[in-house]
Design a protein around this motif. Structure first.
Motif, PDB file in Angstrom:
ATOM      1  N   PRO A 112       5.054  14.077  -4.796  1.00 22.29           N
ATOM      2  CA  PRO A 112       5.891  14.312  -4.141  1.00 22.29           C
ATOM      3  C   PRO A 112       6.255  12.992  -3.349  1.00 22.29           C
ATOM      4  O   PRO A 112       5.558  11.896  -2.906  1.00 22.29           O
ATOM      5  CB  PRO A 112       5.731  15.438  -3.018  1.00 22.29           C
ATOM      6  CG  PRO A 112       5.205  15.870  -3.790  1.00 22.29           C
ATOM      7  CD  PRO A 112       4.028  15.130  -4.880  1.00 22.29           C
ATOM      8  N   GLU A 113       8.054  12.760  -2.972  1.00 26.70           N
ATOM      9  CA  GLU A 113       8.372  11.483  -2.807  1.00 26.70           C
ATOM     10  C   GLU A 113       8.150  10.818  -1.425  1.00 26.70           C
ATOM     11  O   GLU A 113       7.339  10.132  -1.882  1.00 26.70           O
ATOM     12  CB  GLU A 113       9.858  11.366  -2.630  1.00 26.70           C
ATOM     13  CG  GLU A 113      10.679  10.812  -3.047  1.00 26.70           C
ATOM     14  CD  GLU A 113      10.422   9.474  -3.366  1.00 26.70           C
ATOM     15  OE1 GLU A 113      10.886   7.904  -3.003  1.00 26.70           O
ATOM     16  OE2 GLU A 113      10.766  10.185  -5.341  1.00 26.70           O
ATOM     17  N   ASN A 114       7.755  12.002  -0.371  1.00 25.17           N
ATOM     18  CA  ASN A 114       7.777  11.088   0.734  1.00 25.17           C
ATOM     19  C   ASN A 114       5.888  11.306   1.215  1.00 25.17           C
ATOM     20  O   ASN A 114       5.235  10.707   1.984  1.00 25.17           O
ATOM     21  CB  ASN A 114       7.822  12.008   1.974  1.00 25.17           C
ATOM     22  CG  ASN A 114       6.930  14.427   1.775  1.00 25.17           C
ATOM     23  OD1 ASN A 114       6.590  13.992   0.730  1.00 25.17           O
ATOM     24  ND2 ASN A 114       7.484  14.697   2.713  1.00 25.17           N
ATOM     25  N   GLN A 115       5.227  11.621  -0.381  1.00 22.66           N
ATOM     26  CA  GLN A 115       3.503  11.571  -0.462  1.00 22.66           C
ATOM     27  C   GLN A 115       3.083   9.792  -0.214  1.00 22.66           C
ATOM     28  O   GLN A 115       3.274   9.779  -0.866  1.00 22.66           O
ATOM     29  CB  GLN A 115       2.995  12.111  -0.989  1.00 22.66           C
ATOM     30  CG  GLN A 115       1.699  12.553  -1.636  1.00 22.66           C
ATOM     31  CD  GLN A 115       0.512  13.072  -0.812  1.00 22.66           C
ATOM     32  OE1 GLN A 115       0.973  13.860   0.627  1.00 22.66           O
ATOM     33  NE2 GLN A 115      -0.975  12.274  -0.086  1.00 22.66           N
ATOM     34  N   PRO A 116       2.361   9.527   1.184  1.00 22.07           N
ATOM     35  CA  PRO A 116       1.759   8.507   0.259  1.00 22.07           C
ATOM     36  C   PRO A 116       0.390   8.290  -0.843  1.00 22.07           C
ATOM     37  O   PRO A 116      -0.039   9.295  -0.841  1.00 22.07           O
ATOM     38  CB  PRO A 116       0.467   8.131   2.187  1.00 22.07           C
ATOM     39  CG  PRO A 116       1.005   9.649   2.887  1.00 22.07           C
ATOM     40  CD  PRO A 116       2.139  10.491   2.167  1.00 22.07           C
ATOM     41  N   ILE A 117       0.569   7.218  -0.915  1.00 24.83           N
ATOM     42  CA  ILE A 117      -0.112   7.038  -2.594  1.00 24.83           C
ATOM     43  C   ILE A 117      -0.729   5.873  -2.244  1.00 24.83           C
ATOM     44  O   ILE A 117      -0.771   4.583  -2.072  1.00 24.83           O
ATOM     45  CB  ILE A 117       0.621   7.704  -3.361  1.00 24.83           C
ATOM     46  CG1 ILE A 117       1.048   8.297  -4.217  1.00 24.83           C
ATOM     47  CG2 ILE A 117      -0.228   6.364  -4.541  1.00 24.83           C
ATOM     48  CD1 ILE A 117       2.182   8.048  -5.073  1.00 24.83           C
ATOM     49  N   ILE A 118      -2.087   5.911  -2.471  1.00 20.61           N
ATOM     50  CA  ILE A 118      -3.223   4.848  -2.978  1.00 20.61           C
ATOM     51  C   ILE A 118      -3.548   4.600  -4.349  1.00 20.61           C
ATOM     52  O   ILE A 118      -3.137   5.206  -5.595  1.00 20.61           O
ATOM     53  CB  ILE A 118      -4.594   5.241  -2.658  1.00 20.61           C
ATOM     54  CG1 ILE A 118      -4.807   4.894  -0.947  1.00 20.61           C
ATOM     55  CG2 ILE A 118      -6.157   4.198  -2.903  1.00 20.61           C
ATOM     56  CD1 ILE A 118      -6.503   5.433  -0.396  1.00 20.61           C
ATOM     57  N   PHE A 119      -2.518   3.663  -4.268  1.00 17.18           N
ATOM     58  CA  PHE A 119      -2.823   2.739  -6.127  1.00 17.18           C
ATOM     59  C   PHE A 119      -4.011   1.972  -6.518  1.00 17.18           C
ATOM     60  O   PHE A 119      -3.896   1.419  -6.113  1.00 17.18           O
ATOM     61  CB  PHE A 119      -1.447   2.308  -6.561  1.00 17.18           C
ATOM     62  CG  PHE A 119      -1.410   2.631  -8.175  1.00 17.18           C
ATOM     63  CD1 PHE A 119      -0.954   3.072  -8.716  1.00 17.18           C
ATOM     64  CD2 PHE A 119      -1.626   1.103  -8.445  1.00 17.18           C
ATOM     65  CE1 PHE A 119      -1.333   3.114 -10.667  1.00 17.18           C
ATOM     66  CE2 PHE A 119      -2.145   0.877 -10.036  1.00 17.18           C
ATOM     67  CZ  PHE A 119      -1.723   2.109 -10.799  1.00 17.18           C
TER      68      PHE A 119
END
Ligand code: 13P
Ligand code: SF4
Length: 308
Positions: free
Chosen positions: A137-144
């Motif tokens: 989901p667009e507003n979900q922070p992501i660690i890459f």
């Protein structure tokens, strides 16, 4: 009997399969049952009916095969075949980094150790990274993690500001010379530049096409151009020349013209002699402790189940 015949005979007798990455030596790719990119190889490892998998590639790839097929014997011709990108993401430091952002979904490139995969929500490869990010989901922070160049490229492509990037890189893909690439482009103005997303941003900015090894292969077939400048590990040229014999592929030059820095020394550790010995002795075997394997499997299966 020559060495390739001996390998074929042992393979048949032991119901073994050889999986090889496009970056391995041409003669290694030729004895493989299947040659592919990281995604295709993990799909093959999950689906094979063989009793033994000989992984002609680097350690994290063999580990991925073992994670997906724990009851099979997974062998690696040279266990020293590491990966600078996987090594740039040590477990303790990454666990601390992840703890600082408990709200984030962790997306890791498959070029990681089993321990990092166990700390990951969903894996990706360069083939499906964009689709994996878009599935969140667009507003979900992501660690890459761990590749900063691929991460920055994905951020640019998706416009997502909530991506937190781990600062790792592949030494092979960071060693291309932008100047050298531009000089080639001057010499061959009609040749599209095909680049892997592990390359640095200035290289990606001048590329006509950015994609994984399998995407680069497809583009070389789809694009009507006759000559291409290829900015990834030159092992891929073997398959490119085989698939498109009427086209010309020029490997991009390294930063230091006196070294073969764009050859992945780890991939080149795999030789026919070592494959034969591995099949004869059924060693070295890759093992993963069950507690790590089970957690790592979830993040790989989450990727595979997206079917992208
Ligand atoms: P792909 O196989 O996903 O193109 O990745 C290249 C790579 O660096 C493998 O080590
Ligand atoms: Fe690792 Fe880079 Fe070699 Fe791929 S090319 S195996 S990312 S060191």
């Amino acid at each position: 009997m020559n060495i390739a015949d001996k390998i074929a005979e042992l393979k048949r007798r032991k119901n073994a399969v050889i999986l090889a990455h496009y970056y391995t030596r041409p003669e290694v790719q030729e004895v493989a049952d299947f040659t592919g990119d990281s995604l295709a190889l993990s799909q093959q490892a999950a689906a094979t009916k063989a009793d033994i998998i000989v992984f002609a590639g680097v350690y994290f790839m063999a580990e991925t095969a073992k994670i997906l097929s724990p009851r099979k014997k997974v062998l690696i011709p040279d266990p020293e075949a590491g990966c600078s990108l996987a090594a740039s993401c040590p477990t303790v430091e990454f666990a601390a980094f992840r703890a600082k952002h408990p709200e984030a979904t962790v997306v890791s490139y498959v070029n990681t150790t089993a321990e990092i995969k166990a700390l990951t929500d969903i894996c990706c490869t360069s083939t499906n990274a964009l689709d994996v990010i878009k599935s969140i989901p667009e507003n979900q922070p992501i660690i890459f993690a761990p590749d900063r160049n691929l991460g920055a490229y994905l951020q640019k492509q998706t416009g997502r500001e909530n991506m937190i990037l781990w600062n790792g890189a592949c030494h092979v893909h960071e060693e291309f010379s932008l100047e050298g690439i531009m000089a080639l482009k001057k010499q061959y103005p009609d040749a599209p530049i095909l680049a892997h997303p592990e390359c640095k941003e200035p290289v990606l900015m001048v590329a006509d096409f950015v994609g994984s090894t399998s995407a680069i292969l497809k583009e070389a077939g789809r694009n009507p151009a006759k000559t291409f400048i290829v900015v990834t590990e030159p092992g891929i040229l073997h398959e490119m020349k085989k698939d498109y014999p009427d086209k010309t592929f020029i490997p991009a030059p390294p930063l230091d013209s006196t070294c073969a820095c764009n050859d992945c020394a780890y991939m080149k550790l795999v030789t026919l002699d070592k494959i034969l010995k591995t099949l004869e002795t059924e060693s070295p075997e890759v093992t993963v402790p069950e507690s790590i394997r089970a957690a790592a499997e979830k993040s790989i299966r989450n990727m595979l189940s997206l079917n992208c």
